[in-house]
Write a protein that holds these residues in place. Structure first.
Motif, PDB file in Angstrom:
ATOM      1  N   HIS A 160       3.640  -0.193 -21.817  1.00  0.00           N
ATOM      2  CA  HIS A 160       5.013  -0.245 -21.918  1.00  0.00           C
ATOM      3  C   HIS A 160       5.184   1.890 -21.590  1.00  0.00           C
ATOM      4  O   HIS A 160       6.104   2.565 -21.332  1.00  0.00           O
ATOM      5  CB  HIS A 160       5.840  -0.458 -23.089  1.00  0.00           C
ATOM      6  N   GLU A 161       4.466   2.137 -22.812  1.00  0.00           N
ATOM      7  CA  GLU A 161       4.453   3.829 -22.643  1.00  0.00           C
ATOM      8  C   GLU A 161       3.576   4.009 -21.346  1.00  0.00           C
ATOM      9  O   GLU A 161       2.896   4.316 -21.234  1.00  0.00           O
ATOM     10  CB  GLU A 161       3.400   4.093 -23.681  1.00  0.00           C
ATOM     11  N   ILE A 162       4.056   4.361 -20.694  1.00  0.00           N
ATOM     12  CA  ILE A 162       3.314   5.380 -19.018  1.00  0.00           C
ATOM     13  C   ILE A 162       3.395   6.829 -19.226  1.00  0.00           C
ATOM     14  O   ILE A 162       3.901   7.920 -19.191  1.00  0.00           O
ATOM     15  CB  ILE A 162       4.542   4.703 -18.121  1.00  0.00           C
ATOM     16  N   SER A 163       2.066   7.003 -19.481  1.00  0.00           N
ATOM     17  CA  SER A 163       1.198   8.048 -19.058  1.00  0.00           C
ATOM     18  C   SER A 163       0.517   8.302 -17.610  1.00  0.00           C
ATOM     19  O   SER A 163       0.297   7.352 -16.883  1.00  0.00           O
ATOM     20  CB  SER A 163       0.441   8.771 -20.106  1.00  0.00           C
ATOM     21  N   ALA A 164       1.065  10.045 -17.132  1.00  0.00           N
ATOM     22  CA  ALA A 164       0.278  10.231 -15.791  1.00  0.00           C
ATOM     23  C   ALA A 164      -0.942   9.934 -15.930  1.00  0.00           C
ATOM     24  O   ALA A 164      -1.243   8.695 -14.503  1.00  0.00           O
ATOM     25  CB  ALA A 164       0.551  11.618 -15.925  1.00  0.00           C
ATOM     26  N   PRO A 165      -2.258   9.885 -16.356  1.00  0.00           N
ATOM     27  CA  PRO A 165      -3.090   9.548 -16.868  1.00  0.00           C
ATOM     28  C   PRO A 165      -3.110   7.919 -16.331  1.00  0.00           C
ATOM     29  O   PRO A 165      -4.212   7.530 -15.189  1.00  0.00           O
ATOM     30  CB  PRO A 165      -4.142   9.420 -17.621  1.00  0.00           C
ATOM     31  N   ALA A 166      -2.685   7.061 -17.194  1.00  0.00           N
ATOM     32  CA  ALA A 166      -2.801   5.761 -17.345  1.00  0.00           C
ATOM     33  C   ALA A 166      -1.796   5.134 -15.878  1.00  0.00           C
ATOM     34  O   ALA A 166      -2.784   4.734 -15.553  1.00  0.00           O
ATOM     35  CB  ALA A 166      -1.840   5.170 -18.431  1.00  0.00           C
ATOM     36  N   LEU A 167      -1.257   6.053 -15.032  1.00  0.00           N
ATOM     37  CA  LEU A 167      -0.249   5.640 -14.230  1.00  0.00           C
ATOM     38  C   LEU A 167      -1.163   5.335 -13.213  1.00  0.00           C
ATOM     39  O   LEU A 167      -1.689   4.671 -12.215  1.00  0.00           O
ATOM     40  CB  LEU A 167       0.832   5.967 -13.683  1.00  0.00           C
ATOM     41  N   ARG A 168      -2.095   7.291 -13.009  1.00  0.00           N
ATOM     42  CA  ARG A 168      -2.966   7.017 -11.861  1.00  0.00           C
ATOM     43  C   ARG A 168      -4.236   6.182 -11.806  1.00  0.00           C
ATOM     44  O   ARG A 168      -4.520   5.610 -10.983  1.00  0.00           O
ATOM     45  CB  ARG A 168      -3.793   8.232 -12.226  1.00  0.00           C
ATOM     46  N   SER A 169      -4.796   5.733 -13.041  1.00  0.00           N
ATOM     47  CA  SER A 169      -5.823   4.957 -13.614  1.00  0.00           C
ATOM     48  C   SER A 169      -5.105   3.688 -12.250  1.00  0.00           C
ATOM     49  O   SER A 169      -5.860   2.711 -11.911  1.00  0.00           O
ATOM     50  CB  SER A 169      -6.406   4.934 -14.575  1.00  0.00           C
ATOM     51  N   PHE A 170      -3.879   3.228 -13.135  1.00  0.00           N
ATOM     52  CA  PHE A 170      -3.516   1.898 -13.039  1.00  0.00           C
ATOM     53  C   PHE A 170      -3.399   2.031 -11.129  1.00  0.00           C
ATOM     54  O   PHE A 170      -3.798   0.574 -10.857  1.00  0.00           O
ATOM     55  CB  PHE A 170      -2.054   1.294 -13.409  1.00  0.00           C
ATOM     56  N   LEU A 171      -3.144   2.446 -10.385  1.00  0.00           N
ATOM     57  CA  LEU A 171      -2.527   2.895  -9.036  1.00  0.00           C
ATOM     58  C   LEU A 171      -3.919   2.558  -8.497  1.00  0.00           C
ATOM     59  O   LEU A 171      -3.848   1.814  -7.606  1.00  0.00           O
ATOM     60  CB  LEU A 171      -1.792   4.283  -8.754  1.00  0.00           C
ATOM     61  N   ASP A 183       0.862  -0.872   0.518  1.00  0.00           N
ATOM     62  CA  ASP A 183      -0.219  -0.503   0.083  1.00  0.00           C
ATOM     63  C   ASP A 183       0.653   1.030   0.372  1.00  0.00           C
ATOM     64  O   ASP A 183       0.848   2.054  -0.972  1.00  0.00           O
ATOM     65  CB  ASP A 183      -0.944  -0.083   1.307  1.00  0.00           C
ATOM     66  N   GLN A 184       1.856   1.421   0.895  1.00  0.00           N
ATOM     67  CA  GLN A 184       2.626   2.161   0.543  1.00  0.00           C
ATOM     68  C   GLN A 184       3.695   2.629  -0.495  1.00  0.00           C
ATOM     69  O   GLN A 184       3.471   4.413  -0.731  1.00  0.00           O
ATOM     70  CB  GLN A 184       3.558   2.062   1.784  1.00  0.00           C
ATOM     71  N   THR A 185       3.427   1.578  -1.062  1.00  0.00           N
ATOM     72  CA  THR A 185       5.134   1.709  -1.915  1.00  0.00           C
ATOM     73  C   THR A 185       4.016   2.598  -3.359  1.00  0.00           C
ATOM     74  O   THR A 185       4.518   3.093  -3.944  1.00  0.00           O
ATOM     75  CB  THR A 185       5.611   1.026  -2.709  1.00  0.00           C
ATOM     76  N   THR A 186       2.511   1.764  -3.032  1.00  0.00           N
ATOM     77  CA  THR A 186       1.355   2.316  -4.311  1.00  0.00           C
ATOM     78  C   THR A 186       1.953   4.126  -3.634  1.00  0.00           C
ATOM     79  O   THR A 186       1.267   4.525  -4.636  1.00  0.00           O
ATOM     80  CB  THR A 186       0.143   1.562  -3.811  1.00  0.00           C
ATOM     81  N   ARG A 187       0.839   4.110  -2.923  1.00  0.00           N
ATOM     82  CA  ARG A 187       1.361   5.611  -2.364  1.00  0.00           C
ATOM     83  C   ARG A 187       1.953   6.430  -3.168  1.00  0.00           C
ATOM     84  O   ARG A 187       1.501   7.450  -3.514  1.00  0.00           O
ATOM     85  CB  ARG A 187       0.832   5.877  -0.650  1.00  0.00           C
ATOM     86  N   VAL A 188       2.785   6.075  -3.094  1.00  0.00           N
ATOM     87  CA  VAL A 188       4.744   6.737  -2.782  1.00  0.00           C
ATOM     88  C   VAL A 188       4.977   6.991  -4.449  1.00  0.00           C
ATOM     89  O   VAL A 188       4.868   7.806  -5.109  1.00  0.00           O
ATOM     90  CB  VAL A 188       5.459   6.213  -2.257  1.00  0.00           C
ATOM     91  N   CYS A 217       3.583  10.397 -10.811  1.00  0.00           N
ATOM     92  CA  CYS A 217       2.037  10.861 -11.496  1.00  0.00           C
ATOM     93  C   CYS A 217       2.367  12.810 -11.962  1.00  0.00           C
ATOM     94  O   CYS A 217       2.549  12.876 -12.929  1.00  0.00           O
ATOM     95  CB  CYS A 217       0.689  10.398 -11.045  1.00  0.00           C
ATOM     96  N   ASP A 218       2.873  12.946 -10.734  1.00  0.00           N
ATOM     97  CA  ASP A 218       2.816  14.380 -10.854  1.00  0.00           C
ATOM     98  C   ASP A 218       4.334  14.708 -11.486  1.00  0.00           C
ATOM     99  O   ASP A 218       4.061  15.462 -12.566  1.00  0.00           O
ATOM    100  CB  ASP A 218       3.051  15.061  -9.554  1.00  0.00           C
ATOM    101  N   LEU A 219       5.493  13.523 -11.841  1.00  0.00           N
ATOM    102  CA  LEU A 219       6.199  14.749 -12.148  1.00  0.00           C
ATOM    103  C   LEU A 219       6.781  13.504 -13.165  1.00  0.00           C
ATOM    104  O   LEU A 219       7.791  14.469 -14.160  1.00  0.00           O
ATOM    105  CB  LEU A 219       7.625  12.773 -11.689  1.00  0.00           C
ATOM    106  N   LEU A 220       6.029  13.282 -14.073  1.00  0.00           N
ATOM    107  CA  LEU A 220       5.087  12.130 -15.228  1.00  0.00           C
ATOM    108  C   LEU A 220       4.865  13.748 -16.141  1.00  0.00           C
ATOM    109  O   LEU A 220       5.519  13.610 -17.371  1.00  0.00           O
ATOM    110  CB  LEU A 220       4.737  11.481 -15.485  1.00  0.00           C
ATOM    111  N   ASP A 264      10.980   3.189 -16.709  1.00  0.00           N
ATOM    112  CA  ASP A 264      11.971   2.557 -15.586  1.00  0.00           C
ATOM    113  C   ASP A 264      12.176   2.549 -14.020  1.00  0.00           C
ATOM    114  O   ASP A 264      11.638   0.824 -13.169  1.00  0.00           O
ATOM    115  CB  ASP A 264      13.667   2.281 -15.196  1.00  0.00           C
ATOM    116  N   ILE A 265      11.857   3.288 -13.627  1.00  0.00           N
ATOM    117  CA  ILE A 265      11.566   3.811 -12.278  1.00  0.00           C
ATOM    118  C   ILE A 265      10.606   3.560 -11.263  1.00  0.00           C
ATOM    119  O   ILE A 265      10.315   2.413 -10.690  1.00  0.00           O
ATOM    120  CB  ILE A 265      12.008   5.874 -11.410  1.00  0.00           C
ATOM    121  N   ILE A 266       9.246   3.902 -11.989  1.00  0.00           N
ATOM    122  CA  ILE A 266       8.311   2.911 -12.209  1.00  0.00           C
ATOM    123  C   ILE A 266       7.940   1.329 -11.784  1.00  0.00           C
ATOM    124  O   ILE A 266       7.518   1.065 -11.550  1.00  0.00           O
ATOM    125  CB  ILE A 266       6.784   4.159 -13.135  1.00  0.00           C
ATOM    126  N   ASN A 267       8.455   0.985 -13.479  1.00  0.00           N
ATOM    127  CA  ASN A 267       9.031  -0.127 -12.867  1.00  0.00           C
ATOM    128  C   ASN A 267       9.660  -1.172 -12.179  1.00  0.00           C
ATOM    129  O   ASN A 267       8.711  -2.044 -10.849  1.00  0.00           O
ATOM    130  CB  ASN A 267       8.830  -0.887 -14.320  1.00  0.00           C
TER     131      ASN A 267
END
Lengths: 305, 313, 425
Positions: free
Chosen positions: B280-291, B172-177, B182-185, B222-225
């Motif tokens: 593969h292509e990680i965008s902020a909205p995609a990441l947010r929805s995934f998280l 849960d914690q890693t997910t929150r971080v 998302c902002d950085l992306l 890569d960091i996200i992965n």
């Protein structure tokens, strides 16, 4: 029902006579409700003492002690079998397993566990990405559609190569090279479907291709041992998928050995006493013919080697 | 007889694992935030922590009521904030008290000592000059507890529930971080990005591990992965979820616990989402929805465990 | 000890204070022959109490023979008429008994009080021994001291002996009111020593008159419950209706013989301060033996001679209300003010049945480490007797010491302390 004969010859040639270590042969088809062995003959030259055992997967393994040194090792296996294929291509998959993702049942998980684990690293997640794309093309996450799609896609997007040397490419290598042998295709498919939680295992054996057969007594093309995949689908059991040919159901496949990893299902493996330069090469010949089964009045003798 | 674990105790020990992990993670985040997340005029941007925990609304509301405007106080000393260090350590001890007889003497002693220390914390301890030292102390106390547990906690059913709680909280914690990612992306000034990506890595103790895996540069995906999937990184979501599954497996295989399909399905589903949910292509909205989906999946796993084991009868 | 969490929560006040029972490092030594007397005396007493309880809940012969006044028993607040006609396994009602013993100024051991409901303190006995051995390992070298570590095992064995008929591997549980109870540490301790689950009422459920525990595997049967909960709180459907501590249907399951409760329901009659006075007669009645351990001389105010004597010698006696436990409400004549005595006189006249009186027993003293050095302090002894099919007494017991100079009050709930007790073999 089909009656088939299989002749499988392996010849190792050396610069000078060498002594041979123990050789492990996985050549005898797995008999079951869909395959009956009628006769079988194993000939090894030079002479060898052969004992039979069942390995961890209950594959029949012939362990040969070759008694004399020689500069050629001939291993010939001929057998006749009846194949009862399951013509019905509609799998009887249990309802809970018809869509991905699903959990295998409580009773089955302990035995399937290792077959779901991935064995080869995928640090850049390339195999997963390939699988993901196939998944996104699968309407409604249907398990059957996904697997058939994967089988066909491997056939169409990779370039088939015959590779005689032992060993298998890693899935990542196959993806990057865009080509591979039937063993490489099978391993790639295994790892791809494992990444979405399916249990898959490797099968080595023989392929009957009627196009290569010609007439009953006609010429046959040179064949090779073949490799494909079985995926465990609750309700249907282990189902064959042949990514090399983009087919499934296995009606033309003759399984010899099943394993969790290709390294455990080598048709012939063994050692010799000598230098690497002494080894000249290896030849493999496989012929699979269809035979008319004798009717109540026998019309044709069975083919023998 | 010793294999029989009361449903109530399973719940207690599960939450003990969660609360200790929560304290550890909170101390870590506060420490990193203090050091690395600075505003333009140099003081730490504490509101980032509120964002991580989704506490912005709650904090602002309480601020109107109490006039308190110190985020640090909110997260360390505020007994009315159930997510504060003090509250979490309290809850950890309360849960441990009920299962005093199931945990080792050493675990109980250490936790009591920790609790006594936390009761003595004052405003002075959260002064800018002291906060880092406090966080270090809190982290070390949690790590000591975990170490003592690892070395002395009998590997019965209670141990497995403790571990499940711990790993669910950690995932849960890693997910929150990762929400910070998302902002950085969305930004594209790389110079600032590197510093803040590094801060993100450090907040889950991943900085050196990542550098080890990718010594020569990386793409931002890569960091996200890495944080999501790397099976070598102790706090990756994949490893944590995998650990939860292993403990559920052990309960069944070694402790004669009947399997609960609902729990297994929840884990399978979460794994599936984890493996296939992000392209593969990680965008902020995609990441947010995934998280978001991961969070939902984690909550579901936790709920199914509770339904299966904590409310019997 | 605070770090270890050994506590005895003092009842007073809103916030429960976890207060460690003070421990005095100088052990109290009991020679073998003295112990033998205590051991046999306690076993005799427990046997008589069990026979007494069986009798008053069945044929009531002792009452019909006028040995004990009927109204004292049948009118007793602790007498449970629901227990009439029911026979617990092996006839054992008091599985765990704590007998408070003092030594008078002639060196005779006398029983001050029986505790036949939920006696506590045994955890301190074992922990005190561990403390002594850890702190002074060389002190006991060469001295043959009886071991106390066996208690948990003996208790579990005894409880298994009284499981319901036909159960081959009985499941035992220890039932506690929970973390806020003054003896919670002991509940945990005992559960661990015995190797049994520690449960609260909410963890148990009764289905079709059988008792089950709520576990992670579902409902698991329970056959014997060592309950540290008073009778009234055991079962809201049978007794005190608003208790949240108990288990609905537990008493029915008990009466049907599907679960054994230790101690049995309704044993409070036997440790009643008024009945106490009759125990020597009870021993003689059932066992045809003289009591090995005598009572402290007791005047029963319900009897006219007793009341008269008490009123006459009020300033020299210890007056105890029959109902309270733990030393509360006890008035010590020589230490009481005129106003307190006058108030007591009034209470005695209006409600004599509620009181007994005893002379002040100059309790024996034991060297104790105080702020000003080693000084004598008054002590008593509580050995613990465990009964399944037969009785076993833990060698030693809890020596309680009154830490204030001259004080005779040793109870933990009023600020007493404890010592390690060494029984020489």
């Amino acid at each position: 029902m089909q009656r088939l004969t299989v002749e499988h010859k392996t010849i190792y040639r050396y610069r000078k006579p060498v002594r041979f270590g123990e050789h492990r042969l996985m050549l005898r088809p797995r008999e079951s409700h869909d395959l009956r062995l009628l006769s079988s003959r194993l000939v090894i030259q030079p002479e060898a003492t052969v004992r039979w055992m069942h390995d961890v997967f209950s594959n029949s393994v012939a362990v040969a002690e070759i008694r004399q040194p020689a500069s050629e090792l001939h291993i010939e296996n001929i057998f006749v079998l009846d194949r009862y294929p399951n013509e019905d291509q509609t799998f009887c998959i249990d309802p809970y397993a018809k869509k991905l993702p699903f959990s295998y049942s409580a009773r089955e998980i302990p035995d399937l566990g290792r077959n779901i684990e991935r064995h080869h690293p995928d640090p850049d997640r390339k195999v997963i990405e390939w699988t993901r794309e196939r998944l996104s093309l699968t309407g409604d996450m249907d398990t059957e559609d996904f697997l058939i799609g994967v089988t066909r896609d491997i056939r169409s997007s990779f370039r088939y190569e015959v590779r005689e040397e032992p060993g298998v490419q890693t899935p990542v290598q196959t993806l990057e090279l865009g080509s591979g042998s039937c063993r490489d295709y099978a391993l790639f498919m295994m790892e791809a479907v494992r990444s979405v939680g399916l249990a898959a295992r490797f099968v080595s054996g023989y392929l009957y291709d009627s196009a290569l057969d010609g007439l009953k007594n006609g010429t046959v093309g040179a064949g090779a041992t073949h490799a494909w995949v079985q995926v465990y689908l609750p309700g249907a059991g282990w189902v064959e998928f042949d990514p090399t040919n983009g087919s499934h159901g296995g009606s033309n496949l003759i399984p010899v050995a099943v394993a969790r990893d290709p390294s455990q299902a080598m048709p012939v493996s063994g050692t010799y006493d000598g230098d690497p330069e002494d080894f000249l090469g290896m030849e493999v010949e496989v012929e699979v013919h269809s035979v008319i089964a004798p009717s109540p009045v026998a019309l044709e003798p069975e083919r023998r080697a | 007889m010793s294999n029989t674990l009361l449903a109530r105790f399973a719940q207690n020990v599960f939450w003990l694992g969660r609360y200790i992990e929560r304290v550890d993670n909170l101390a870590r985040i506060l420490d990193i935030n203090e050091t690395y997340a600075r505003e333009s005029h140099g003081s730490p941007d504490w509101r980032r922590v509120l964002e991580i925990y989704g506490d912005t609304e709650r904090f602002d509301a309480s601020r109107v009521q109490t006039g308190e405007h110190d985020v640090l106080n909110f997260y360390v000393l505020d007994t009315k904030n159930f997510g504060s260090l003090v509250s979490s350590v309290n809850m950890a001890r309360e849960n441990a008290r009920s299962i005093r007889h199931l945990i080792s003497t050493e675990m109980w002693t250490q936790l009591n000592t920790f609790h006594t220390r936390v009761l003595q914390l004052t405003q002075r301890d959260i002064w800018p000059t002291h906060i880092s030292r406090l966080c270090k102390e809190m982290k070390e106390a949690c790590q000591t507890f975990e170490g003592v547990a690892e070395g002395t906690f009998f590997r019965g059913p209670a141990w497995h529930f403790y571990s499940m709680g711990k790993y669910i909280e950690r995932a849960d914690q890693t997910t929150r971080v990762l929400y910070l990612g998302c902002d950085l992306l969305e930004e594209d000034r790389d110079a600032v990005n590197t510093v803040r990506w590094n801060a993100l890595l450090r907040s889950v103790a991943a900085y050196h591990a990542f550098r080890w895996v990718r010594p020569r540069g990386h793409r931002r995906g890569d960091i996200i992965n890495f944080l999501l999937h790397d099976e070598g990184f102790p706090r990756s979501v994949k490893l944590c979820v995998g650990s939860v599954e292993i403990h559920i497996e052990n309960l069944v295989l070694r402790r004669g616990q009947p399997r609960v399909p609902a729990v297994e399905n929840a884990c399978t589903h979460l794994n599936f989402v984890l493996e296939t949910g992000l392209g593969h292509e990680i965008s902020a909205p995609a990441l947010r929805s995934f998280l978001d989906q991961l969070e939902i999946g984690l909550i579901r796993v936790s709920d199914e465990i509770a339904a299966a084991y904590f409310r019997m009868g | 000890m605070f770090d270890l969490g050994i506590t005895f929560t003092v009842y007073s006040g809103e916030n429960s204070i976890d207060r460690t029972l003070p421990f005095d490092v100088i052990p109290r030594v009991i020679p073998a022959e003295d112990w033998h007397r205590i051991d046999t005396g306690v076993r005799q007493r427990v046997a008589a109490i069990n026979l007494f309880l069986h009798d008053i809940y069945h044929d009531q012969k002792i009452l019909k023979d006028g040995v004990v006044p009927s109204e004292l028993v049948l009118g007793n607040a602790n007498y449970r008429s629901e227990m009439q006609g029911f026979s617990p396994q092996k006839g054992t009602y008091v599985h765990i008994c704590g007998t408070d013993i003092v030594r008078d100024d002639r060196g005779l051991f006398r029983v001050l009080e029986d505790n036949a409901r939920t006696p506590s303190g045994v955890s301190y006995v074992i922990e005190n021994r561990h403390l002594m051995m850890r702190s002074f390992p060389d002190l006991a070298e060469g001295i043959p001291i009886a071991d106390v570590d066996d208690y948990g095992r003996q208790l579990a064995k005894a409880l298994a002996e009284v499981a319901p008929e036909g159960v081959s591997d009985p499941a035992i549980a220890l039932m506690s009111p929970g973390v806020f109870n003054s003896a919670y540490f002991e509940h945990i301790f005992l559960a661990r020593e015995m190797g049994v689950p520690l449960v609260e009422g909410r963890d148990l459920v009764v289905e079709r008159d059988r008792v089950y525990m709520r576990t992670i595997k579902g409902l698991e049967p329970v056959h014997v419950i060592y309950r540290r909960i008073d009778d009234e709180f055991l079962d809201p459907t049978a007794f005190l209706k608003h208790s949240a501590l108990g288990v609905p249907g537990l008493f029915d399951a008990y009466r049907k013989g599907n679960v054994t409760l230790a101690n049995a329901v309704g044993t409070g009659v036997a440790d009643d301060k008024a009945v106490y006075a009759y125990i020597p007669r009870i021993i003689r009645y059932y066992l045809a033996e003289d009591p090995i351990l005598d009572n402290v001389p007791t005047h029963i105010c319900r009897e006219p001679e007793g009341l008269a004597f008490t009123l006459e010698h009020l300033a020299e006696l210890v007056v105890k209300p029959v109902g309270e436990s733990g030393g509360y409400g006890v008035i010590i004549g020589p230490h009481a003010s005129k106003r307190v005595l006058a108030d007591l006189r009034r209470k005695l006249k209006s409600d004599p049945d509620n009181f007994i009186s005893q002379p002040i027993v100059n309790l024996s003293v034991c060297p104790t480490l105080t702020r000003t050095g080693v000084e004598p302090r008054h002590v008593d002894l509580r050995p613990f007797a465990v009964t399944g099919e037969s009785t076993w007494v833990l060698p030693g017991g809890l020596t309680r010491v009154a830490l204030r100079r001259g004080s005779l009050i040793v109870n933990s709930s009023q600020g007493g302390g404890s010592k390690d007790t060494w029984v020489l073999v």
